[in-house]
Write an enzyme that holds these catalytic residues in place. Structure first.
Site, short mmCIF file in Angstrom:
data_model
loop_
_atom_site.label_atom_id
_atom_site.label_comp_id
_atom_site.label_asym_id
_atom_site.label_seq_id
_atom_site.Cartn_x
_atom_site.Cartn_y
_atom_site.Cartn_z
N GLY A 11 0.83 -1.20 0.00
CA GLY A 11 0.00 0.00 0.00
C GLY A 11 0.87 1.25 0.00
N ASP A 61 -3.24 5.15 -5.33
CA ASP A 61 -1.78 5.20 -5.42
C ASP A 61 -1.33 6.52 -6.00
OD1 ASP A 61 -0.48 2.43 -4.68
OD2 ASP A 61 -2.48 2.11 -5.49
N CYS A 106 -9.15 -4.63 -2.73
CA CYS A 106 -7.72 -4.61 -2.37
C CYS A 106 -7.55 -4.28 -0.89
CB CYS A 106 -6.96 -3.63 -3.26
SG CYS A 106 -5.17 -3.81 -3.18
C1 RUB Z 1 -2.47 -1.28 -2.92
C2 RUB Z 1 -3.52 -0.33 -3.39
C3 RUB Z 1 -4.09 0.58 -2.34
C4 RUB Z 1 -3.34 1.92 -2.37
C5 RUB Z 1 -3.70 2.79 -1.18
O1 RUB Z 1 -1.76 -1.88 -4.00
O2 RUB Z 1 -3.86 -0.24 -4.55
O3 RUB Z 1 -5.44 0.84 -2.59
O4 RUB Z 1 -1.94 1.70 -2.36
O5 RUB Z 1 -3.25 2.20 0.01
P1 RUB Z 1 -0.53 -2.85 -3.64
P2 RUB Z 1 -3.07 3.08 1.33
O6 RUB Z 1 -1.06 -3.92 -2.75
O7 RUB Z 1 -0.08 -3.35 -4.98
O8 RUB Z 1 0.54 -2.02 -2.95
O9 RUB Z 1 -4.40 3.70 1.60
O10 RUB Z 1 -2.64 2.10 2.38
O11 RUB Z 1 -2.03 4.11 1.04
#
Ligand code: RUB
Length: 285
Positions: free
Chosen positions: A17, A171, A103
């Protein structure tokens, strides 16, 4: 954690994330600076961090601002600005409602965990092939006593048709209001729109990509085919994009520490509040 381990964990999505990636990257550089690393070493590690996940402007913004100002702790505070995001996101989840998410976004789960303290709601979660980040979301919500229904990704229509709201993370947010999030997000936002389920993106505003205001295209990470299919037959090309863009008209609002904005207004709100973010990107060009 040393440099190799941090970079490996980010690449392998063990640090997962955008928020956790930014936090790990800034903490690593802060420690190297404190230990007296010279500028060449910091440049080298910065490059490695950037290449680990190429669709992470949150990390890139934080590194640029931290390096330019030397204020690593202030940047870490920005990464942790979740209380305001929780406060702005909480009104979207009503008593007795059904919330759909895809996700794992720590920004979304934090809002939901905050709400769960005083409001009953149910969650619907899609598993998120090929790395199953949806399981992390389902597990965390279940541990907070939120009833969860869990679906394969192709069950998203069923998960969404009687949902009250769709909340997803981000992201990257581009100058034109497009949002980049986990693959499937735009498809599911379209399905949500068909059922009049409002779609909100929950995010730290520093995921805005200032480079997009200078005409640069934000790269969409394409990951190893083995994550999807270990040994596909000869002639089969496995396409494994990690993320996709969601058109602004499919999004009802972007919830951040700055409030709730229309996607098209978001870039202006962020640039107005944090001029250094855009300035740091301009000088880094
Ligand atoms: C994670 C993803 C999340 C964003 C936001 O993708 O798409 O929705 O990163 O996350 P991956 P946060 O698992 O490929 O990293 O809110 O924790 O910043």
């Amino acid at each position: 954690m040393d440099v190799d381990e941090t970079v490996r964990k980010i690449e392998a999505v063990e640090i997962q994330g955008a928020t956790n990636v930014a936090d790990a990257g800034v903490r690593l550089l802060k420690r190297l600076v404190e230990e007296g690393a010279d500028a060449d070493r910091i440049d080298e590690v910065t490059e490695r961090l950037k290449n680990a996940r190429p669709t992470e402007p949150f990390l890139f913004n934080c590194i640029r601002v931290a390096r330019e100002t030397g204020e690593y702790d202030r940047v870490l505070e920005q990464i942790e600005a979740q209380d305001e995001i929780d406060a702005n996101g909480a009104p979207l989840v009503e008593e007795g409602s059904v919330v759909y998410t895809h996700c794992h976004s720590s920004s979304v789960t934090s809002v939901l965990e905050t709400v769960a303290e005083d409001r009953g709601f149910r969650a619907r979660v899609t598993e998120t092939r090929p790395l199953y980040q949806g399981r992390k979301t389902a597990r965390e919500l279940a541990e907070t006593d939120v009833p969860v229904r869990f679906y394969v990704d192709s069950g998203a229509r069923i998960a969404l048709r009687d949902a009250d709201v769709m909340l997803i993370g981000a992201d990257a947010i581009l100058d034109n209001g497009k949002v980049i999030n986990k693959i499937g997000s735009e498809m599911f936002a379209e399905v949500a729109g068909g059922y009049d389920v409002p779609v909100y993106v929950v995010t730290n505003s520093w995921k805005y990509d200032p480079m997009s205001s200078f005409g640069y295209e934000t790269e969409i990470e394409r990951r190893a085919s083995e994550e999807v299919w270990g040994e596909p037959p000869e002639g089969v090309e496995v396409v494994n994009y990690a993320f996709e863009k969601i058109a602004p008209e499919k999004i009802d609002g972007i919830v951040s520490e700055l409030g709730v904005h229309e996607p098209e207004e978001f870039a202006e709100a962020v640039s107005g509040e944090y001029p250094t973010l855009v300035e740091a990107a301009r000088t880094a060009r």
